[in-house]
Scaffold this motif. Structure first.
Motif, PDB file in Angstrom:
ATOM      1  N   ILE A   1      24.550 -17.661  44.532  1.00 37.74           N
ATOM      2  CA  ILE A   1      24.358 -17.727  43.075  1.00 37.74           C
ATOM      3  C   ILE A   1      24.877 -19.055  42.555  1.00 37.74           C
ATOM      4  CG2 ILE A   1      25.200 -16.797  40.870  1.00 37.74           C
ATOM      5  CD1 ILE A   1      25.200 -14.025  42.132  1.00 37.74           C
TER       6      ILE A   1
ATOM      7  N   TYR B   1      27.085  -4.307  43.214  1.00 37.88           N
ATOM      8  CA  TYR B   1      25.616  -4.438  43.207  1.00 37.88           C
ATOM      9  C   TYR B   1      24.915  -3.095  43.405  1.00 37.88           C
ATOM     10  CZ  TYR B   1      25.411  -9.408  42.411  1.00 37.88           C
ATOM     11  OH  TYR B   1      25.503 -10.645  41.806  1.00 37.88           O
TER      12      TYR B   1
ATOM     13  N   ARG C   1      25.662  -0.653  41.569  1.00 36.86           N
ATOM     14  CA  ARG C   1      25.450  -0.348  40.143  1.00 36.86           C
ATOM     15  C   ARG C   1      24.133  -0.970  39.684  1.00 36.86           C
ATOM     16  NH1 ARG C   1      30.462  -2.145  38.766  1.00 36.86           N
ATOM     17  NH2 ARG C   1      31.513  -0.144  38.899  1.00 36.86           N
TER      18      ARG C   1
ATOM     19  N   THR D   1      17.199  -9.823  45.536  1.00 43.49           N
ATOM     20  CA  THR D   1      18.405 -10.513  46.001  1.00 43.49           C
ATOM     21  C   THR D   1      19.330 -10.704  44.796  1.00 43.49           C
ATOM     22  OG1 THR D   1      17.726 -12.796  45.531  1.00 43.49           O
ATOM     23  CG2 THR D   1      16.960 -11.838  47.613  1.00 43.49           C
ATOM     24  N   VAL D   2      20.481 -11.278  45.025  1.00 44.36           N
ATOM     25  CA  VAL D   2      21.412 -11.538  43.919  1.00 44.36           C
ATOM     26  C   VAL D   2      20.785 -12.438  42.861  1.00 44.36           C
ATOM     27  CG1 VAL D   2      23.521 -11.179  45.246  1.00 44.36           C
ATOM     28  CG2 VAL D   2      22.490 -13.463  45.190  1.00 44.36           C
ATOM     29  N   TYR D   3      19.768 -13.226  43.244  1.00 46.64           N
ATOM     30  CA  TYR D   3      19.107 -14.102  42.269  1.00 46.64           C
ATOM     31  C   TYR D   3      18.327 -13.319  41.223  1.00 46.64           C
ATOM     32  CZ  TYR D   3      20.055 -17.731  45.706  1.00 46.64           C
ATOM     33  OH  TYR D   3      20.669 -18.594  46.575  1.00 46.64           O
ATOM     34  N   ASP D   4      17.983 -12.069  41.551  1.00 45.59           N
ATOM     35  CA  ASP D   4      17.163 -11.255  40.654  1.00 45.59           C
ATOM     36  C   ASP D   4      17.996 -10.356  39.746  1.00 45.59           C
ATOM     37  OD1 ASP D   4      14.767 -12.167  41.980  1.00 45.59           O
ATOM     38  OD2 ASP D   4      15.309 -10.846  43.637  1.00 45.59           O
ATOM     39  N   VAL D   5      19.298 -10.447  39.839  1.00 48.30           N
ATOM     40  CA  VAL D   5      20.165  -9.493  39.151  1.00 48.30           C
ATOM     41  C   VAL D   5      20.972 -10.206  38.059  1.00 48.30           C
ATOM     42  CG1 VAL D   5      22.067  -7.860  39.426  1.00 48.30           C
ATOM     43  CG2 VAL D   5      20.331  -8.065  41.232  1.00 48.30           C
ATOM     44  N   ALA D   6      20.741  -9.801  36.803  1.00 45.70           N
ATOM     45  CA  ALA D   6      21.514 -10.362  35.692  1.00 45.70           C
ATOM     46  C   ALA D   6      22.943  -9.831  35.752  1.00 45.70           C
ATOM     47  CB  ALA D   6      20.866  -9.992  34.365  1.00 45.70           C
ATOM     48  N   PRO D   7      23.927 -10.655  35.308  1.00 45.20           N
ATOM     49  CA  PRO D   7      25.336 -10.259  35.409  1.00 45.20           C
ATOM     50  C   PRO D   7      25.642  -8.893  34.792  1.00 45.20           C
ATOM     51  CG  PRO D   7      25.184 -12.571  34.793  1.00 45.20           C
ATOM     52  CD  PRO D   7      23.779 -12.037  34.805  1.00 45.20           C
ATOM     53  N   SER D   8      25.004  -8.541  33.679  1.00 45.49           N
ATOM     54  CA  SER D   8      25.333  -7.265  33.022  1.00 45.49           C
ATOM     55  C   SER D   8      25.049  -6.072  33.930  1.00 45.49           C
ATOM     56  CB  SER D   8      24.550  -7.116  31.722  1.00 45.49           C
ATOM     57  OG  SER D   8      23.166  -6.995  31.995  1.00 45.49           O
TER      58      SER D   8
ATOM     59  N   ILE E   1      25.764  -5.600  36.998  1.00 47.81           N
ATOM     60  CA  ILE E   1      26.817  -5.234  37.962  1.00 47.81           C
ATOM     61  C   ILE E   1      28.093  -4.770  37.262  1.00 47.81           C
ATOM     62  CG2 ILE E   1      25.885  -6.870  39.665  1.00 47.81           C
ATOM     63  CD1 ILE E   1      28.508  -8.490  39.322  1.00 47.81           C
TER      64      ILE E   1
END
Lengths: 328, 328
Positions: free
Chosen positions: A132, A289, A291, A306-313, A315
């Motif tokens: 990230i 993740y 969550r 992947t982690v690139y597709d997940v907005a911080p909110s 998690i």
């Protein structure tokens, strides 16, 4: 009261044990079962209500588990297990064979999409948080260089290598970032650095009785690929010292981008981790993740992510209002 | 060839100028126009094809601009400008009055939702990147403490305060994180620290001819709220030295979380920035998030958003395949 996110764990090695610890710290989650290839009776789980189940019975738990944490290894377990479990469960795994990520993604994406499951792959700190930061730093500072340093950390592969040397009874190897190289990068000089210029290697060796220590030291220091290109230090210690001082699995590292904006203004972006326990931290990232996997699945965002597709909110256990009010 | 993302800038102060520089470094973007409250003829824009336009004519540019970068101040400009422009354009702003973010979000969300626009608010590094790291660190390490340190940085409010002291001709104030406090946090001790224990303040003052320097120093050091609670250092320098050594706007800081997992293993998560130019870096973050505003808008994800709602891939110019293959 909102109901809890129900988790399962596949694999009860160091990572699986770390996941148990991380779930204990997460009030919005509960652990339903640990799945193992061993005799389930042999697992010592000290959490009331959590079952130990043979891995071949996992399919019976589809209605009871929201997200399955796949805690196997990347070499042989995950390439088989993630596509298998992603046909039945939302999953999170820590697949970390960098070169094989594209084909792994393809295989998992196909299954997860077909079965309306969400599978977040390659979660942890590298790949994971470091990934990230490499992407965000470059997106924000297009002109510049990004550096990844690993350590201080116990390296499993290099520890295995020193233990294969004749006359070595036992031993461990730490990868340590070269302080000089880090300082040069932090100065904004954007130096060219090879992996061996960025790291040094320190070994703690228990020699067999009567072994030739000079020969051991020489064989380690000249071992191609593993040590020959590095500044390598070899220390001989007793079996007691090894057990006392080197039984933990610390790790960590740095992602640093030296960027330039405008009329040559240096902008240094740095992310770092200093971890007493690598598996416990990696497991903590997996659980956070999980969550996200649960929420993405509820939004019908299926397939491999992947982690690139997940907005911080996604998690965070906190609400969007809370995050804006108290954390922004 | 994919077409470029077409940007406008509202406000041509330090932040707006920084945005021009950042867009120059972004091959997937182009700047269409800079909107100003001043006489547009007075703007010196050295980029061919970019127009200077009076802010009151901005509505004529709705078909020509994909995202508007709002580069005004948080005190009076943005509370008015963001809701106004979010009725016509996708927007990105750096609203940073922390206490007023919830009401600002409400106002912008209402307008943007109604007009099918995407408005990413409070973008930059704090609020912005620091906010992301506070949330991610806590989500991953639920047990622990998060610390934010600011500096070394020029503080506008404190510089204004010293310049109001009698006998002071000119001056600047730097906020500097207390090294001892940072080291304590990095050790995993999770100490209780007040803002004044985390920072010290260093002033460089040009005194008027014949002014009483001891009185100036005393008045600064005892100034309530601003300096009285801090370890404050006052240095007297010449007007030439001030111009030569203190004309940049450096800033930066640290977000550190000391977490614990399992049997009391310390896990230290750290994010830091060391910036030669605060406005140029903040503008670089705005420009990266303009990419996200454009993409979210194309996906019909309208309304007000924050950095918490934006997945890392949305701010990167690279494709998902490229990110997985080369960065994960």
């Amino acid at each position: 009261m909102t109901s809890k996110i129900r988790l399962g764990i596949v694999g009860y090695g160091n990572l699986g044990k770390g996941a148990v610890e991380a779930i204990k710290q997460s009030p919005d989650m509960e652990l339903v079962a640990v799945f193992t290839r061993r005799d389930p009776e042999s697992l010592v789980l000290d959490i009331p209500g959590v079952k130990a189940v043979h891995i071949s019975d996992a399919s019976d738990y589809q209605a009871e588990i929201d997200v399955m944490l796949l805690c196997g290894g990347s070499a042989t377990d995950l390439p088989e297990q993630t596509p298998h479990f992603a046909s039945m469960f939302n999953t999170v795994d820590s697949f970390d064979t960098h070169a094989k990520i594209p084909e792994f993604y393809q295989a998992v994406n196909e299954v997860a999409t077909k079965h309306n499951k969400t599978a977040i792959i390659s979660v942890g700190w590298d790949p994971g948080l470091f990934s990230i930061n490499r992407v965000m730093a470059e997106a924000i500072l297009p002109s510049g260089e990004t550096y990844t340093f690993w350590g201080k950390g116990l390296s499993q592969g290099h520890s295995d290598a020193v233990r294969r040397v004749e006359g070595v009874k036992n031993g461990v190897q730490y990868t340590i970032p070269a302080e000089q190289a880090i300082e040069k990068v932090r100065s904004g000089a954007n130096p060219e650095l090879t992996t061996s210029e960025k790291h040094r290697r320190v070994c703690y060796i228990v020699a067999e009785d009567g072994a030739d220590k000079a020969a051991i030291e020489n064989e380690i220091k000249t071992m191609p690929n593993y040590f020959a290109d590095y500044d390598t230090e070899v220390n001989f210690i007793s079996a007691e010292e090894l057990a006392r001082d080197h039984s933990k699995a610390p790790h960590g590292g740095f992602v640093i981008r030296g960027g330039n904006t405008g009329e040559n203004n240096n902008q240094i972006y740095e992310f770092s981790l200093k971890l007493d326990s690598n598996p416990e931290f990696t497991a903590s990232v997996l659980v956070a993740y999980a969550r996200a996997a649960y929420r993405l699945s509820n939004e019908n965002q299926f397939g491999a992510k992947t982690v690139y597709d997940v907005a911080p909110s996604y998690i965070s256990p906190r609400s969007a209002e809370e995050l804006r009010r108290d954390y922004l």
